[in-house]
Design a protein around this motif. Structure first.
Motif, PDB file in Angstrom:
ATOM      1  N   SER A 136       0.835  -1.204   0.000  1.00  0.00           N
ATOM      2  CA  SER A 136       0.000   0.000   0.000  1.00  0.00           C
ATOM      3  C   SER A 136       0.866   1.249   0.000  1.00  0.00           C
ATOM      4  O   SER A 136       1.976   1.253   0.543  1.00  0.00           O
ATOM      5  CB  SER A 136      -0.894   0.004   1.245  1.00  0.00           C
ATOM      6  OG  SER A 136      -1.494   1.265   1.434  1.00  0.00           O
ATOM      7  N   SER A 137       0.330   2.319  -0.583  1.00  0.00           N
ATOM      8  CA  SER A 137       1.013   3.617  -0.530  1.00  0.00           C
ATOM      9  C   SER A 137       1.124   4.129   0.899  1.00  0.00           C
ATOM     10  O   SER A 137       1.946   4.999   1.195  1.00  0.00           O
ATOM     11  CB  SER A 137       0.260   4.644  -1.376  1.00  0.00           C
ATOM     12  OG  SER A 137      -1.061   4.817  -0.888  1.00  0.00           O
ATOM     13  N   SER A 138       0.321   3.570   1.810  1.00  0.00           N
ATOM     14  CA  SER A 138       0.346   4.039   3.202  1.00  0.00           C
ATOM     15  C   SER A 138       1.680   3.750   3.882  1.00  0.00           C
ATOM     16  O   SER A 138       1.988   4.346   4.921  1.00  0.00           O
ATOM     17  CB  SER A 138      -0.796   3.406   4.002  1.00  0.00           C
ATOM     18  OG  SER A 138      -0.596   2.019   4.136  1.00  0.00           O
ATOM     19  N   VAL A 139       2.515   2.863   3.306  1.00  0.00           N
ATOM     20  CA  VAL A 139       3.812   2.571   3.942  1.00  0.00           C
ATOM     21  C   VAL A 139       4.708   3.806   3.963  1.00  0.00           C
ATOM     22  O   VAL A 139       5.646   3.884   4.765  1.00  0.00           O
ATOM     23  CB  VAL A 139       4.560   1.408   3.251  1.00  0.00           C
ATOM     24  CG1 VAL A 139       3.740   0.137   3.296  1.00  0.00           C
ATOM     25  CG2 VAL A 139       4.968   1.751   1.833  1.00  0.00           C
ATOM     26  N   TYR A 140       4.420   4.787   3.093  1.00  0.00           N
ATOM     27  CA  TYR A 140       5.259   5.991   3.050  1.00  0.00           C
ATOM     28  C   TYR A 140       5.014   6.912   4.239  1.00  0.00           C
ATOM     29  O   TYR A 140       5.767   7.865   4.460  1.00  0.00           O
ATOM     30  CB  TYR A 140       5.051   6.740   1.729  1.00  0.00           C
ATOM     31  CG  TYR A 140       5.621   5.999   0.544  1.00  0.00           C
ATOM     32  CD1 TYR A 140       6.994   5.945   0.337  1.00  0.00           C
ATOM     33  CD2 TYR A 140       4.794   5.327  -0.352  1.00  0.00           C
ATOM     34  CE1 TYR A 140       7.525   5.249  -0.742  1.00  0.00           C
ATOM     35  CE2 TYR A 140       5.316   4.632  -1.429  1.00  0.00           C
ATOM     36  CZ  TYR A 140       6.684   4.590  -1.614  1.00  0.00           C
ATOM     37  OH  TYR A 140       7.216   3.898  -2.673  1.00  0.00           O
ATOM     38  N   GLY A 141       3.937   6.640   4.999  1.00  0.00           N
ATOM     39  CA  GLY A 141       3.682   7.407   6.215  1.00  0.00           C
ATOM     40  C   GLY A 141       3.575   8.890   5.942  1.00  0.00           C
ATOM     41  O   GLY A 141       2.928   9.322   4.995  1.00  0.00           O
ATOM     42  N   ALA A 142       4.247   9.679   6.760  1.00  0.00           N
ATOM     43  CA  ALA A 142       4.165  11.135   6.642  1.00  0.00           C
ATOM     44  C   ALA A 142       5.341  11.703   5.846  1.00  0.00           C
ATOM     45  O   ALA A 142       5.764  12.836   6.073  1.00  0.00           O
ATOM     46  CB  ALA A 142       4.112  11.760   8.026  1.00  0.00           C
ATOM     47  N   ASN A 143       5.862  10.914   4.912  1.00  0.00           N
ATOM     48  CA  ASN A 143       6.969  11.400   4.075  1.00  0.00           C
ATOM     49  C   ASN A 143       6.596  12.739   3.436  1.00  0.00           C
ATOM     50  O   ASN A 143       5.518  12.882   2.862  1.00  0.00           O
ATOM     51  CB  ASN A 143       7.280  10.402   2.952  1.00  0.00           C
ATOM     52  CG  ASN A 143       8.208   9.291   3.403  1.00  0.00           C
ATOM     53  OD1 ASN A 143       8.371   9.067   4.594  1.00  0.00           O
ATOM     54  ND2 ASN A 143       8.797   8.597   2.446  1.00  0.00           N
ATOM     55  N   LYS A 144       7.487  13.693   3.517  1.00  0.00           N
ATOM     56  CA  LYS A 144       7.231  15.016   2.930  1.00  0.00           C
ATOM     57  C   LYS A 144       7.667  15.061   1.467  1.00  0.00           C
ATOM     58  O   LYS A 144       7.148  15.837   0.675  1.00  0.00           O
ATOM     59  CB  LYS A 144       7.996  16.095   3.717  1.00  0.00           C
ATOM     60  CG  LYS A 144       7.575  16.201   5.187  1.00  0.00           C
ATOM     61  CD  LYS A 144       6.296  17.002   5.324  1.00  0.00           C
ATOM     62  CE  LYS A 144       6.006  17.402   6.754  1.00  0.00           C
ATOM     63  NZ  LYS A 144       5.732  16.274   7.646  1.00  0.00           N
ATOM     64  N   LYS A 145       8.674  14.239   1.122  1.00  0.00           N
ATOM     65  CA  LYS A 145       9.214  14.266  -0.234  1.00  0.00           C
ATOM     66  C   LYS A 145       8.237  13.594  -1.207  1.00  0.00           C
ATOM     67  O   LYS A 145       7.795  12.486  -0.974  1.00  0.00           O
ATOM     68  CB  LYS A 145      10.545  13.517  -0.243  1.00  0.00           C
ATOM     69  CG  LYS A 145      11.121  13.264  -1.613  1.00  0.00           C
ATOM     70  CD  LYS A 145      12.295  12.305  -1.520  1.00  0.00           C
ATOM     71  CE  LYS A 145      12.534  11.591  -2.824  1.00  0.00           C
ATOM     72  NZ  LYS A 145      11.493  10.616  -3.177  1.00  0.00           N
ATOM     73  N   VAL A 146       7.901  14.292  -2.275  1.00  0.00           N
ATOM     74  CA  VAL A 146       7.075  13.701  -3.320  1.00  0.00           C
ATOM     75  C   VAL A 146       7.742  13.955  -4.668  1.00  0.00           C
ATOM     76  O   VAL A 146       8.440  14.949  -4.830  1.00  0.00           O
ATOM     77  CB  VAL A 146       5.632  14.292  -3.319  1.00  0.00           C
ATOM     78  CG1 VAL A 146       4.858  13.824  -2.113  1.00  0.00           C
ATOM     79  CG2 VAL A 146       5.645  15.808  -3.402  1.00  0.00           C
ATOM     80  N   PRO A 147       7.530  13.077  -5.657  1.00  0.00           N
ATOM     81  CA  PRO A 147       6.749  11.847  -5.560  1.00  0.00           C
ATOM     82  C   PRO A 147       7.442  10.787  -4.712  1.00  0.00           C
ATOM     83  O   PRO A 147       8.657  10.792  -4.587  1.00  0.00           O
ATOM     84  CB  PRO A 147       6.629  11.388  -7.014  1.00  0.00           C
ATOM     85  CG  PRO A 147       7.857  11.926  -7.677  1.00  0.00           C
ATOM     86  CD  PRO A 147       8.121  13.251  -7.012  1.00  0.00           C
ATOM     87  N   PHE A 148       6.631   9.870  -4.146  1.00  0.00           N
ATOM     88  CA  PHE A 148       7.180   8.774  -3.362  1.00  0.00           C
ATOM     89  C   PHE A 148       7.904   7.809  -4.298  1.00  0.00           C
ATOM     90  O   PHE A 148       7.356   7.393  -5.321  1.00  0.00           O
ATOM     91  CB  PHE A 148       6.074   8.009  -2.631  1.00  0.00           C
ATOM     92  CG  PHE A 148       5.303   8.833  -1.629  1.00  0.00           C
ATOM     93  CD1 PHE A 148       5.850   9.946  -1.016  1.00  0.00           C
ATOM     94  CD2 PHE A 148       4.006   8.473  -1.292  1.00  0.00           C
ATOM     95  CE1 PHE A 148       5.136  10.684  -0.085  1.00  0.00           C
ATOM     96  CE2 PHE A 148       3.277   9.202  -0.361  1.00  0.00           C
ATOM     97  CZ  PHE A 148       3.847  10.316   0.242  1.00  0.00           C
ATOM     98  N   GLU A 149       9.124   7.439  -3.913  1.00  0.00           N
ATOM     99  CA  GLU A 149       9.893   6.466  -4.683  1.00  0.00           C
ATOM    100  C   GLU A 149      10.142   5.223  -3.842  1.00  0.00           C
ATOM    101  O   GLU A 149      10.226   5.302  -2.613  1.00  0.00           O
ATOM    102  CB  GLU A 149      11.223   7.068  -5.134  1.00  0.00           C
ATOM    103  CG  GLU A 149      11.047   8.241  -6.082  1.00  0.00           C
ATOM    104  CD  GLU A 149      12.379   8.858  -6.489  1.00  0.00           C
ATOM    105  OE1 GLU A 149      12.718   8.740  -7.674  1.00  0.00           O
ATOM    106  OE2 GLU A 149      13.064   9.425  -5.627  1.00  0.00           O
ATOM    107  N   GLU A 150      10.267   4.081  -4.505  1.00  0.00           N
ATOM    108  CA  GLU A 150      10.414   2.803  -3.808  1.00  0.00           C
ATOM    109  C   GLU A 150      11.640   2.769  -2.906  1.00  0.00           C
ATOM    110  O   GLU A 150      11.694   1.994  -1.944  1.00  0.00           O
ATOM    111  CB  GLU A 150      10.484   1.656  -4.819  1.00  0.00           C
ATOM    112  CG  GLU A 150       9.184   1.394  -5.557  1.00  0.00           C
ATOM    113  CD  GLU A 150       9.029   2.225  -6.821  1.00  0.00           C
ATOM    114  OE1 GLU A 150       8.154   1.895  -7.634  1.00  0.00           O
ATOM    115  OE2 GLU A 150       9.779   3.224  -7.001  1.00  0.00           O
ATOM    116  N   THR A 151      12.634   3.620  -3.200  1.00  0.00           N
ATOM    117  CA  THR A 151      13.860   3.645  -2.391  1.00  0.00           C
ATOM    118  C   THR A 151      13.738   4.558  -1.166  1.00  0.00           C
ATOM    119  O   THR A 151      14.666   4.633  -0.361  1.00  0.00           O
ATOM    120  CB  THR A 151      15.043   4.123  -3.250  1.00  0.00           C
ATOM    121  OG1 THR A 151      14.676   5.355  -3.893  1.00  0.00           O
ATOM    122  CG2 THR A 151      15.412   3.091  -4.297  1.00  0.00           C
TER     123      THR A 151
END
Length: 341
Positions: A136-151
């Motif tokens: 799920s995309s929810s694993v990124y939590g409150a990450n501020k950096k977008v777009p979310f990358e798998e790394t």
């Protein structure tokens, strides 16, 4: 880029087959003549009649076998693998929902941790050629950096649901390392469309409108800093999964994780405006939601936006469906299915 066609001689097990993505994927495989074993526990997290309606559309296919069971029941899963010997497994069965996990944590541990462990164990003992599973995309939590990358760093989940999905990725990686099970995890980004999940915002907004109730928008009424979501139409998602099924990882640890999203985030308010227009067209009358603005809920994040470069590189995945087209298809289906007058 050419794609390997699905092998009709293989047996495909799809867990969560009466769910939203599971149904559409099962239908796509069945249409191509594949043998599909569908499993679902038919729980009442949302309206069971909707799950039954999806299943009804799969039953006419002679190459479809449905088993009502729970992946948390190890004995049943073991027996299923011994009996049907699936070569490809797509695990979409899971307890979904961020907010629901705050009130009902036990369900998430049972389905998303114990259930997934049972699937991994069965794959280990039955030489499965490829395990594809829902993250799920929810694993990124409150990450501020977008777009979310798998790394990106994903060790700060903000909901139990996200924790269970991150755990699935770790568990799958371990089994791939120890037992060489080819496994691919998919981080889904806000999937929508006809026959979708009623707990998703677009579906809930539509239900509220026809019930004469206001919709709740959790952005504090802040239109400048509105929530962003990577809304991804179901047909695009299924094409991505279908292509990945035929491309198991071949690394020394055969485990990969991909974002699967639209790579084109929309403001929540733009999405809502588009939904109003789509429903207006479907009903032949002007539809305007009564909106109640509230603070963002615990576990929600301001923006989910996927980089899909890795997936595009692997299988040429590029979503084709605009929110205008996708929401119109949803609105037309909704009005017909619920016989809206």
């Amino acid at each position: 880029m050419t794609y390997k066609l699905l092998d009709q001689s293989k047996r495909y097990l799809i867990t969560g087959a009466a769910g939203f993505i599971g149904y559409f994927l099962s239908k796509k495989l069945l249409e191509q003549g594949c043998q599909v074993i569908g499993l679902d526990n038919m729980n009442d997290y949302y309206d069971v009649t909707l799950k039954e309606a999806r299943l009804e559309q799969l039953k006419p296919y002679k190459n479809f076998t449905f088993i009502k069971a729970d992946i948390a029941d190890k004995a049943i899963i073991t027996h299923l693998f011994e009996t049907h010997k699936p070569q490809i497994v797509v695990n979409l069965a899971a307890q979904a929902g961020v907010r629901y996990s705050i009130e009902n944590p036990d369900t998430y541990i049972q389905s998303n941790i114990i259930g997934f462990f049972n699937i991994l164990e069965a794959c280990r003992h039955h030489s499965v050629e490829h395990l594809v599973y829902a993250s799920s995309s929810s694993v990124y939590g409150a990450n501020k950096k977008v777009p979310f990358e798998e790394t990106d760093f994903v060790d700060n989940p903000v909901s139990l649901y996200a924790s269970t999905k991150k755990s699935n990725e770790l568990m799958a990686h371990t089994y791939s390392h120890l037992y060489k099970i080819p496994a691919t995890g998919l981080r889904f980004f806000t999937v929508y469309g006809p026959l979708g999940r009623p707990d998703m915002a677009y579906f809930g907004f539509t239900n509220k409108y026809f019930a004469g109730e206001p919709i709740q928008i959790f952005n504090n009424g802040d239109f400048e800093n509105d929530l962003y979501r990577d809304f991804t139409y179901i047909d695009d998602i299924v094409i991505g999964i279908e292509r990945l099924i035929s491309k198991p990882p071949t690394d020394s640890v055969p485990h990969k994780v991909y974002n699967i999203g639209n790579n084109n985030p929309e403001k929540l308010m733009v999405f809502i405006d588009t939904l109003e227009r789509s429903l207006s067209k479907a009903t032949g009358r002007k539809v305007e939601f009564d909106k109640a603005f509230e603070p963002i809920k615990p576990g929600d994040v301001p923006a989910t936006y996927a980089s899909t470069d890795l997936l595009h590189e692997a299988v040429g995945f590029k979503p084709q469906t605009s929110i205008e087209e996708g929401l119109q298809k949803f609105a037309d289906w909704y009005v017909e299915y619920y016989r809206v007058k």
